[in-house]
Design an enzyme around this catalytic site. Sequence first.
Site, PDB file in Angstrom:
ATOM      1  N   ASP A  40       0.862  -1.182   0.000  1.00 55.83           N
ATOM      2  CA  ASP A  40       0.000   0.000   0.000  1.00 55.83           C
ATOM      3  C   ASP A  40       0.899   1.232   0.000  1.00 55.83           C
ATOM      4  OD1 ASP A  40      -2.722   1.200   0.241  1.00 55.83           O
ATOM      5  OD2 ASP A  40      -1.881   1.998   2.090  1.00 55.83           O
ATOM      6  N   ASN A  48      -1.840  12.940  -3.999  1.00 55.47           N
ATOM      7  CA  ASN A  48      -2.793  13.410  -5.012  1.00 55.47           C
ATOM      8  C   ASN A  48      -3.282  14.819  -4.698  1.00 55.47           C
ATOM      9  OD1 ASN A  48      -3.001  11.416  -7.011  1.00 55.47           O
ATOM     10  ND2 ASN A  48      -4.398  10.194  -5.778  1.00 55.47           N
ATOM     11  N   ASP A  57      -0.949   9.435 -10.766  1.00 57.41           N
ATOM     12  CA  ASP A  57      -0.967   8.419 -11.817  1.00 57.41           C
ATOM     13  C   ASP A  57       0.457   8.070 -12.263  1.00 57.41           C
ATOM     14  OD1 ASP A  57      -3.716   8.409 -11.695  1.00 57.41           O
ATOM     15  OD2 ASP A  57      -4.006   9.444 -13.617  1.00 57.41           O
ATOM     16  N   GLU A  83      -4.500   2.322  -4.559  1.00 58.82           N
ATOM     17  CA  GLU A  83      -3.043   2.321  -4.469  1.00 58.82           C
ATOM     18  C   GLU A  83      -2.519   1.058  -3.789  1.00 58.82           C
ATOM     19  OE1 GLU A  83      -4.525   4.443  -0.778  1.00 58.82           O
ATOM     20  OE2 GLU A  83      -5.072   4.435  -2.890  1.00 58.82           O
TER      21      GLU A  83
END
Length: 174
Positions: A40, A48, A57, A83
Amino acid sequence: QSLRDPLTGLYNRRYMEDALERYLSMAQRSGRATSAIMIDLDNFKALNDQHGHAKGDAVLRDVAGQLVGALRPSDVVSRYGGEELLVILPECGMDDALLKAEILRARIEALSQVHGADISASLGIACVPETSGGVADLVPMADAALYLAKQAGRNCVRMAERRPLPEKPRLAVG
């Protein structure tokens, strides 16, 4: 239906579940171990929020590349969700999986320089037969070990607890 995640190029969860069943079935027949590493990305939402989804991304794509580049062709790397990523390591016991997980963790952390942002991951490992009995508990145990890594401060690797092995039958001496 596609077998790959369009963003990362990794296998998707459906393919991973099928592959896991196949690998564990073969492992049971051969008596060899199969390990799983749940990964993770730490604080990915903050990445983000601070740097934008295009950066997020790009980080996911680069993490995927680092994982695939560090693993054997027989290993399966999949996007588990968001993620979270899952790696299946056939014919790989717990100790070797721990070494591999540490390499993956370091490769992910090294992306911080490339992207100019803090990038790290927490990893949890489980293994059939060392920690898990089969498909039903391998991924949940890797996920529980991942949670321990998060609790330990992130950017680290934790292993599921090893199961006691059954005792071998003793021969009666007469």
